[in-house]
Design an enzyme around this catalytic site. Sequence first.
Site: not given
Ligand code: ZN
Length: 214
Positions: A126, A168-169, A172
Site C-alpha cells: 500500500c 483494497h481501494e 480505504h
Molecule cells: Zn492502499
Amino acid sequence: MGTPNDRVPLADRVERLVAGDGPLPLVAAGDPVLRRVSDPFDGQLDSALLARFVQALRVTMRAAPGVGLAAPQVGVGLRIAVIEDPAPVPEEVAVARARVPQPFRVLVNPVCTPVGSGRAAFFEGCLSVPGYQAVVTRHAEVRLTGQDEHGRSVDEVFGGWPARIVQHETDHLDGTLYLDRAEPRSLSSHQAVAERWTQPTPAEAARALGFELP
Ligand code: ZN
C-alpha cells in the site's frame, strides 16, 4: 478539536490541492484520515473540480507508482478511488495471480460484494504503508457497484488481480488498511520480497515464515 484544515470547506481544500500539476503528497499510516469512513460523493465537488481531482489522483498513482489510489490517501475523505494496472510482470506470475491488465478507471461510491466463496492469498502493499508487503487473503471474485466519474451506474464483476485492487481501494474508503486483513507473520520489507518472495504464489513464504494459506 480539529486541525485548521478541518475548518476549510472541502471544495476549497481540493481546489488548493490540485492547483499544481504534479503528484499530490501521499498520506501515510498514522494519519486519522486513513482510519475514518469517507463520505459518499454527492456533488461536494462540481464536475470541473471533480475532473481535476481525478486527474490529480491519476498522476499521483502513476508517479508512485501504484495500481490504485483512494481519495483518503491524499487526505480527502470522499468515496472516490482510481485504479489502473498495466500488469508488467513475468508470464508465470501473471498466470498464477490472474494479474490481467486493468485499464484506468474511476470508482465513485464503490461497494464490493463477494461472488462465490473463492479466496486468493498473495503479497500486496500500500502506498500509505511504504516499505512493506504482506500476504492478504481476499475474495477471488467480487461484484462492484457504484458510479463512475460521470455519475453513470456501474455494476460489474471483477476477478483475478483487479478484484484484489478494487477490494483494497474500497477498504480505504471504510478506514481499513490491508494490514488489518494481512497475515502478520508474512510481513516483509520490499527488499525481502524482492530477494526471496518473487515466486508466483506465497507458498514458499508461508512455509519459511510460518503462516497458513487458505
Ligand atoms: Zn492502499
